[in-house]
Design an enzyme around this catalytic site. Structure first.
Site, mmCIF file in Angstrom:
data_model
loop_
_atom_site.group_PDB
_atom_site.id
_atom_site.type_symbol
_atom_site.label_atom_id
_atom_site.label_comp_id
_atom_site.label_asym_id
_atom_site.label_seq_id
_atom_site.Cartn_x
_atom_site.Cartn_y
_atom_site.Cartn_z
ATOM 1 N N SER A 146 50.523 -10.182 -4.726
ATOM 2 C CA SER A 146 50.996 -9.543 -3.446
ATOM 3 C C SER A 146 51.417 -10.917 -2.524
ATOM 4 O O SER A 146 52.430 -11.795 -2.830
ATOM 5 C CB SER A 146 49.652 -8.811 -2.802
ATOM 6 O OG SER A 146 50.386 -8.184 -1.843
ATOM 7 N N ASP A 243 54.062 1.261 -5.971
ATOM 8 C CA ASP A 243 53.445 0.379 -5.246
ATOM 9 C C ASP A 243 53.893 0.756 -3.757
ATOM 10 O O ASP A 243 55.030 0.693 -3.443
ATOM 11 C CB ASP A 243 53.930 -0.999 -5.494
ATOM 12 C CG ASP A 243 53.297 -2.186 -4.674
ATOM 13 O OD1 ASP A 243 52.859 -1.756 -3.524
ATOM 14 O OD2 ASP A 243 53.386 -3.153 -5.144
ATOM 15 N N HIS A 273 49.805 -1.061 -6.476
ATOM 16 C CA HIS A 273 49.948 -2.280 -5.722
ATOM 17 C C HIS A 273 48.834 -3.321 -6.230
ATOM 18 O O HIS A 273 49.402 -4.530 -6.481
ATOM 19 C CB HIS A 273 49.876 -2.393 -4.250
ATOM 20 C CG HIS A 273 49.948 -3.685 -3.567
ATOM 21 N ND1 HIS A 273 51.129 -4.363 -3.491
ATOM 22 C CD2 HIS A 273 49.231 -4.338 -2.962
ATOM 23 C CE1 HIS A 273 51.088 -5.308 -2.970
ATOM 24 N NE2 HIS A 273 49.847 -5.422 -2.565
#
Length: 299
Positions: A146, A243, A273
């Site tokens: 991320s 996601d 995610h």
């Protein structure tokens, strides 16, 4: 595994073929279960927490496994820490192959010193560069999750000599800035008056992440997707189509922007995610193993 468009399908197919080839030695020694953490099947002893002191800056907590090059460095996401499933699995994997591994907590995260709400993209970029300079030996395969993928790209630009390859998981480069700018003028003015941007997320204990306007303005200085990204090492980007925090097209944008001729994008149909399901972690490990095989073969 799922990809969109002819070019993406081709990249994913190539990636799968090379991963299968590169994992032959692992499969001969008991399969993937032997390199996953205890919660996923493994039983190896973990590294221990250490602290590194920096002049006039908060101490950083880290765990390190010494071994062969190229080493692997894991960069967690926003508000996360070095003890997640992906970070644990990578340590087991690196131990199994005898390669060095390093994971750490950013300023204000996990066991590191500092105040989380005072952190910025620039603050955490400095953390990554310090770790690469002072704790990592030789070129590294950086694995970013991320926001960690955003920091990974920034670090690779700043330290090309310490970057052997990159693996982005649910890459969120520029995302919070892009999300703010994509809002209507009226909504942006309202947010500016309040001084904070609230982004709903099921991964936050509060149900949302809050970003101050100062954070957003500072983050804008580190945006990458509006121009070519001067990175020439191998790059692998893994993203889930489900996601809801950082859309998969960010990975496609990164793939289009980086200058490296060796870029693969892998899209998982049911991936979310966190990308922390067993099959997600297996894919991450396969991908890194293939890069190690590629890099050591080139040497």
């Amino acid at each position: 595994m799922f990809s969109v468009g002819g070019e993406a399908r081709s990249m994913a197919a190539v990636m799968l073929r090379s991963c299968r080839k590169g994992l032959s030695h692992i499969l001969k020694n008991g399969g993937v279960a032997t390199i996953l953490p205890k919660t996923l099947g493994g039983v190896r002893q973990k590294s221990y927490v250490q602290y590194v002191t920096r002049s006039e800056l908060p101490k950083l907590a880290y765990r390190r496994v010494k071994g062969k090059s190229p080493g692997v460095v894991f960069l967690p996401g926003y508000g996360s820490n070095m003890n997640g499933l992906k970070a644990e699995a990578l340590e087991e994997f690196c131990r199994s192959l005898g390669h060095s591994y390093l994971r750490f907590d950013y300023t204000g995260h996990g066991l590191s010193e500092g105040v989380f709400t005072e952190g910025t993209i620039g603050t955490w970029k400095k953390d990554v560069l310090f770790v690469l300079d002072e704790l990592a030996e030789g070129p590294q395969i950086m694995v970013g999750s991320s926001m960690g993928s955003w920091l990974m790209l920034l670090a690779a630009i700043a330290r090309p000599e310490k970057t052997a390859a990159l693996v982005g998981i649910s890459t969120a480069a520029d995302h919070v800035v892009t999300a703010f700018k994509s809002m209507s003028l009226e909504v942006r003015k309202e947010i500016e008056e309040k001084g904070v941007l609230t982004v709903p997320s099921k991964h936050s204990e509060e149900g949302a992440y809050t970003f101050t306007m100062d954070f957003l303005k500072e983050a804008e200085n580190h945006c990458l997707l509006q121009s070519p990204i001067p990175i020439t090492c191998p790059v692998r980007l893994i993203h889930g189509l489900k996601d809801d925090d950082a859309p998969w097209h960010i990975s496609m944008q990164v793939a289009q922007r980086v200058l490296s001729p060796d870029v693969d994008v892998i899209l998982r149909r049911h991936g979310q995610h966190r990308m922390a399901e067993k099959d997600d972690i297996k894919l991450m490990v396969y991908t890194i193993d293939d890069l190690i095989d590629k890099l050591t073969t080139l040497v």
